[in-house]
Enzyme design. Structure first.
Site, PDB file in Angstrom:
ATOM      1  N   PHE A   1       0.716  -1.387   0.057  1.00 22.31           N
ATOM      2  CA  PHE A   1       0.076   0.047   0.009  1.00 22.31           C
ATOM      3  C   PHE A   1       0.894   1.248   0.036  1.00 22.31           C
ATOM      4  O   PHE A   1       1.348   1.508   1.084  1.00 22.31           O
ATOM      5  CB  PHE A   1      -1.012   0.026   1.346  1.00 22.31           C
ATOM      6  CG  PHE A   1      -1.928   1.151   1.120  1.00 22.31           C
ATOM      7  CD1 PHE A   1      -2.990   1.368   0.293  1.00 22.31           C
ATOM      8  CD2 PHE A   1      -1.796   2.278   1.772  1.00 22.31           C
ATOM      9  CE1 PHE A   1      -3.799   2.010   0.155  1.00 22.31           C
ATOM     10  CE2 PHE A   1      -2.121   3.718   1.497  1.00 22.31           C
ATOM     11  CZ  PHE A   1      -3.555   3.545   0.787  1.00 22.31           C
TER      12      PHE A   1
ATOM     13  N   ASP B   1       9.720   2.997   1.680  1.00 19.36           N
ATOM     14  CA  ASP B   1       8.291   3.435   1.770  1.00 19.36           C
ATOM     15  C   ASP B   1       7.984   3.495   3.377  1.00 19.36           C
ATOM     16  O   ASP B   1       7.564   2.623   3.812  1.00 19.36           O
ATOM     17  CB  ASP B   1       7.207   3.128   1.112  1.00 19.36           C
ATOM     18  CG  ASP B   1       5.881   3.954   1.609  1.00 19.36           C
ATOM     19  OD1 ASP B   1       5.820   4.721   2.507  1.00 19.36           O
ATOM     20  OD2 ASP B   1       4.942   3.847   0.790  1.00 19.36           O
TER      21      ASP B   1
ATOM     22  N   LYS C   1       2.868  11.383   6.754  1.00 21.55           N
ATOM     23  CA  LYS C   1       2.042  11.265   8.135  1.00 21.55           C
ATOM     24  C   LYS C   1       2.553  11.871   9.228  1.00 21.55           C
ATOM     25  O   LYS C   1       2.438  13.136   9.546  1.00 21.55           O
ATOM     26  CB  LYS C   1       1.874   9.639   8.156  1.00 21.55           C
ATOM     27  CG  LYS C   1       0.768   9.177   7.343  1.00 21.55           C
ATOM     28  CD  LYS C   1       0.524   7.693   7.523  1.00 21.55           C
ATOM     29  CE  LYS C   1      -0.303   6.995   6.446  1.00 21.55           C
ATOM     30  NZ  LYS C   1      -1.654   7.831   6.044  1.00 21.55           N
TER      31      LYS C   1
END
Length: 407
Positions: A147, A232, A261
């Site tokens: 994801f 990531d 984030k």
């Protein structure tokens, strides 16, 4: 006449969203109005312990005083210039973020998906300019069940049909291999490979932690093949796993690091590509950009986030509380929990399907004052703020045990 939002109860606000908001989310039926630390409060004043922390965007809790103060100070001075001009907050942000991660240069963006898209572009540009891959032939190797976001390029290399169906045609240039399989990874790499792009821990897939040595193996495969290792760490980075970065568990330094984030402290969207100088150095003026990327407000908050991490306090908390989390989940094994995976203060918990779906368990926990979120099937994710106390964490696990026992 439509009633003002402030006079509506939770049910009324949820109904009001239905005709005017795109239905691309299926939230739990809780309407949050206030928050502080590890706790949120709905419009009726009911309090909930937040065990999701905005998918790690709230690593430092809701409204951390140092981050709120940094935002307030900057709001009174300057919020946006665009990158048409320099501003006085950007250099310090880039300097300190590069030093924190052990890399050289920073490309500031806004969202996690933008960081991934930017990483893909940089890897391809490096492949053509530095590695010598023929034009438009560059490939990037990725892992199944990944994801990385929801843009059209990113869903092109997703294996989640919900994310893909109806959004083609898809962007070429990606090779998908099983996660945690070094042999498959090595077989997929060839002279056209610009990069290997992976999550050091797969979050959306259910907090999938690879075998010891996998990340070091990825680093070695990419080194031998002369391609980039792009990590990531948008969810796994910035303290979540008990280290500054998840790759730190194996002492690995990637060529390119994707952050987001928690970098915005739960206040503003902040993301970044952080990389070796010879990689990010391939970009020239006009080839990539963002009006809001690295804006003064984002840089001020991002610098304050880096300041919190420079102390090491939050990494230590995540490591220490991670022991409490694992012990609590181990105590629920065979009592409704059929398996779990954890690294630091982050866990994917597989609930016995005979008891309920992940969504159903999440709703039951919500009614008991604990907020989590499901992922695939009967799996729920636990990722509380790194500011959570051991007592709060044990209380949440006790509630989970009670809910499973009733089920």
């Amino acid at each position: 006449m439509t009633a003002p939002a402030r006079t509506r109860d939770s049910a009324g606000l949820i109904r009001a969203e239905e005709p005017v908001l795109a239905h691309n989310y299926h939230p739990l039926p809780v309407v949050v109005a206030r928050a502080e630390g590890s706790w949120v409060e709905d419009v009726e004043g009911r309090r909930y312990l937040d065990m999701l922390a905005g998918y790690s965007a709230l690593n430092f809790g809701h409204r951390h005083p140092a981050l709120v103060e940094a935002a307030h100070r900057q709001l009174d001075r300057l919020t946006l210039t665009s990158r048409a001009f320099h501003h006085d907050r950007l250099a310090e942000f880039a300097e300190r973020l590069a030093a924190l991660t052990g890399l050289d240069m920073v490309l500031p963006m806004n969202t996690g998906a933008e960081a991934v898209e930017s990483g893909v572009k940089v890897a391809r540009k490096w492949a053509y300019d530095v590695k010598g891959v023929p034009a438009d032939r560059a490939t990037i190797v990725v892992a199944a069940d990944n994801f990385h976001g929801r843009t059209t390029t990113i869903v092109s290399f997703s294996t989640d049909e919900t994310a893909r169906t109806g959004f083609g045609p898809f962007t070429p240039g990606f090779r998908i291999v099983p996660y945690n399989d070094l042999a498959a990874l090595e077989a997929a790499v060839d002279e056209t490979t610009a990069a290997v792009l992976i999550e050091p821990v797969q979050g959306e897939a259910g907090v999938i932690v690879p075998d010891d040595g996998y990340l070091a193996g990825v680093r070695e495969v990419t080194r031998r093949a002369g391609c980039l290792f792009v990590a990531d760490e948008i969810q796994s980075g910035l303290g979540r796993t008990g280290r500054t970065l998840a790759v730190d568990h194996e002492g690995v330094v990637p060529d390119v690091l994707l952050l987001g984030k928690a970098l915005g402290g739960g206040i503003v969207p902040v993301s970044a590509v952080v990389a070796r100088r010879e990689v990010l150095g391939v970009l020239r003026p006009g080839e990539h950009g963002s009006t809001f990327g690295g804006n003064p407000l984002a840089a001020a908050v991002g610098t304050a986030v880096v300041g919190l991490l420079e102390t090491g306090e939050f990494q230590r908390r995540a490591a220490e509380l991670g022991v409490v989390l694992r012990e609590g989940l181990a105590g629920l094994a065979g009592k409704g929990v059929v398996g779990f995976r954890a690294r630091g203060l982050w866990a994917g918990v597989d609930i016995d399907p005979a008891i309920g779906t992940g969504r159903g368990i999440s709703e039951r926990l919500m009614r008991e004052g604990v907020l989590v979120k499901d992922t695939h099937g009967s799996t729920i994710r636990l990722a509380p703020p790194l500011t959570v106390t051991a007592e709060e964490l044990r209380s949440a696990l006790q509630v989970l045990g009670t809910v499973l026992g009733r089920a």
